[in-house]
Design an enzyme around this catalytic site. Structure first.
Site, mmCIF file in Angstrom:
data_model
loop_
_atom_site.group_PDB
_atom_site.id
_atom_site.type_symbol
_atom_site.label_atom_id
_atom_site.label_comp_id
_atom_site.label_asym_id
_atom_site.label_seq_id
_atom_site.Cartn_x
_atom_site.Cartn_y
_atom_site.Cartn_z
ATOM 1 N N ASP A 54 0.837 -1.201 0.000
ATOM 2 C CA ASP A 54 0.000 0.000 0.000
ATOM 3 C C ASP A 54 0.875 1.255 0.000
ATOM 4 O O ASP A 54 0.373 2.378 -0.012
ATOM 5 C CB ASP A 54 -1.027 -0.013 1.142
ATOM 6 C CG ASP A 54 -0.391 -0.106 2.510
ATOM 7 O OD1 ASP A 54 0.854 -0.194 2.603
ATOM 8 O OD2 ASP A 54 -1.143 -0.087 3.511
ATOM 9 N N SER A 55 2.213 1.039 -0.063
ATOM 10 C CA SER A 55 3.132 2.158 -0.343
ATOM 11 C C SER A 55 2.834 2.730 -1.726
ATOM 12 O O SER A 55 3.336 3.803 -2.073
ATOM 13 C CB SER A 55 4.587 1.709 -0.250
ATOM 14 O OG SER A 55 4.805 0.537 -1.016
ATOM 15 N N GLU A 125 -1.323 -5.623 8.630
ATOM 16 C CA GLU A 125 -0.457 -5.087 9.686
ATOM 17 C C GLU A 125 -1.054 -5.339 11.072
ATOM 18 O O GLU A 125 -2.274 -5.294 11.236
ATOM 19 C CB GLU A 125 -0.274 -3.572 9.484
ATOM 20 C CG GLU A 125 0.409 -3.226 8.175
ATOM 21 C CD GLU A 125 0.623 -1.718 7.987
ATOM 22 O OE1 GLU A 125 0.297 -0.922 8.907
ATOM 23 O OE2 GLU A 125 1.117 -1.342 6.913
ATOM 24 N N GLU A 192 9.492 -4.393 10.120
ATOM 25 C CA GLU A 192 9.900 -3.103 9.556
ATOM 26 C C GLU A 192 10.505 -2.203 10.625
ATOM 27 O O GLU A 192 9.890 -1.966 11.672
ATOM 28 C CB GLU A 192 8.695 -2.413 8.893
ATOM 29 C CG GLU A 192 9.063 -1.061 8.282
ATOM 30 C CD GLU A 192 8.045 -0.500 7.304
ATOM 31 O OE1 GLU A 192 7.076 -1.215 6.943
ATOM 32 O OE2 GLU A 192 8.224 0.664 6.885
HETATM 33 O O1 KIV Z 1 3.634 -1.121 1.531
HETATM 34 C C1 KIV Z 1 4.804 -1.544 1.470
HETATM 35 O O2 KIV Z 1 5.544 -1.291 0.512
HETATM 36 C C2 KIV Z 1 5.288 -2.358 2.578
HETATM 37 C C3 KIV Z 1 6.754 -2.669 2.630
HETATM 38 C C4 KIV Z 1 7.540 -1.466 2.924
HETATM 39 C C5 KIV Z 1 7.056 -3.780 3.550
HETATM 40 O O3 KIV Z 1 4.533 -2.747 3.409
#
Ligand code: KIV
Length: 275
Positions: A54-55, A125, A192
């Site tokens: 979700d980044s 998460e 993380e």
């Molecule tokens: O959303 C993401 O890219 C992530 C990674 C940084 C682990 O959760």
């Protein structure tokens, strides 16, 4: 430089493959992708796992946090990635508030990610508070990857993107949460931005693979945001990030050259037009 490519790999990567890799001490490689082209490149380069993170919220959409992402956004990105991935295991993030309200809603959304996007697994998460939900999703036949430490969907609770679990109490809770997630049936766990020593302890406690980002070298695998490791953004330079290219500069120079070639009349030339 490692030369593993898709043709060296016998078959599709599965959750069982990752478990076997941990057991024989082979490190797991994971990168993010949000679109077909990027997925094709990193899959053919030989990556084990592609995370549709979700980044995408920050990288693709330009939001400050991952909070605004919706199921529809994530399903769109995941479906593009699935079409580009031939061998890698594709794990898609369940976005903020798609799994926290009720277990039933979480299960429905995990199911959508599998059926509508074609993802191979979902990631969510949190620790103990989501363990029952994880168990329910796994029971339905959907593999779940956990995520502890700095969990960006909770940024407004943390108030900062600093390293988590430096204090003993939080570190102790993180180990308990990791155990709960393993008991609930997670097939792997992202850690993380936590101290390397703590990641080592978590790794020793668990039998499922751990995948670190800013969590040191003792994890069973590593993940980075592809745009960060390719140097596509200038500003983001956390200590844990290794940049393998400076694509911001490369792309800027290419675009500048293109503009200059148009302005000078150099592009298109005789060979770049039809008679
Ligand atoms: O959303 C993401 O890219 C992530 C990674 C940084 C682990 O959760």
């Amino acid at each position: 430089m490692s030369t593993q490519s898709n043709s060296d790999r016998p078959a599709k990567v599965t959750t069982q493959t990752l478990q076997e890799m941990k057991e024989r001490g082979e490190k797991i490689s994971m990168l993010t992708a949000y679109d077909y082209t990027m997925a094709t490149i990193i899959d053919q380069a030989g990556i084990d796992v592609i995370l549709v993170g979700d980044s995408a919220s920050n990288v693709m959409a330009g939001y400050e946090t991952t909070v605004p992402m919706t199921m529809d956004h994530m399903i769109y990105h995941a479906s593009c990635v699935v079409r580009g991935a031939e061998k890698a295991l594709v794990v898609a993030d369940l976005p903020f508030m798609s799994y926290q309200v009720t277990t039933e809603e979480a299960l429905r959304n995990a199911g959508r990610m599998m059926k509508e996007a074609g993802a191979h697994a979902v990631k969510l998460e949190g620790g103990k508070p989501v363990a029952k939900t994880v168990a329910k999703i796994v029971e339905a036949g959907i593999p779940v990857m956990g995520h502890l430490g700095l969990t960006p969907q909770s940024i407004y609770k943390f108030g900062t993107y600093k390293v988590r679990a430096k204090e003993e109490e939080e570190a102790h809770q993180l180990i308990k949460d990791a155990q709960k997630l393993e008991e609930a049936g997670c097939f792997a766990l992202v850690l993380e931005k936590i101290p390397a020593k703590l990641a080592k302890e978590v790794n020793q406690e668990l039998s499922i693979p751990t995948i670190g980002i800013g969590a040191g070298s003792h994890c069973d695998g590593q993940v980075l945001v592809t745009h960060d490791m390719l140097g596509l953004n200038k500003e983001f330079k956390p200590r844990f990030l290794r940049r393998y290219a400076d694509m911001y500069t490369d792309m800027t120079e290419s675009v500048q050259q293109y503009i200059a070639d148009i302005k000078s009349g150099d592009f298109p030339n005789e060979n770049e037009q039809y008679s």
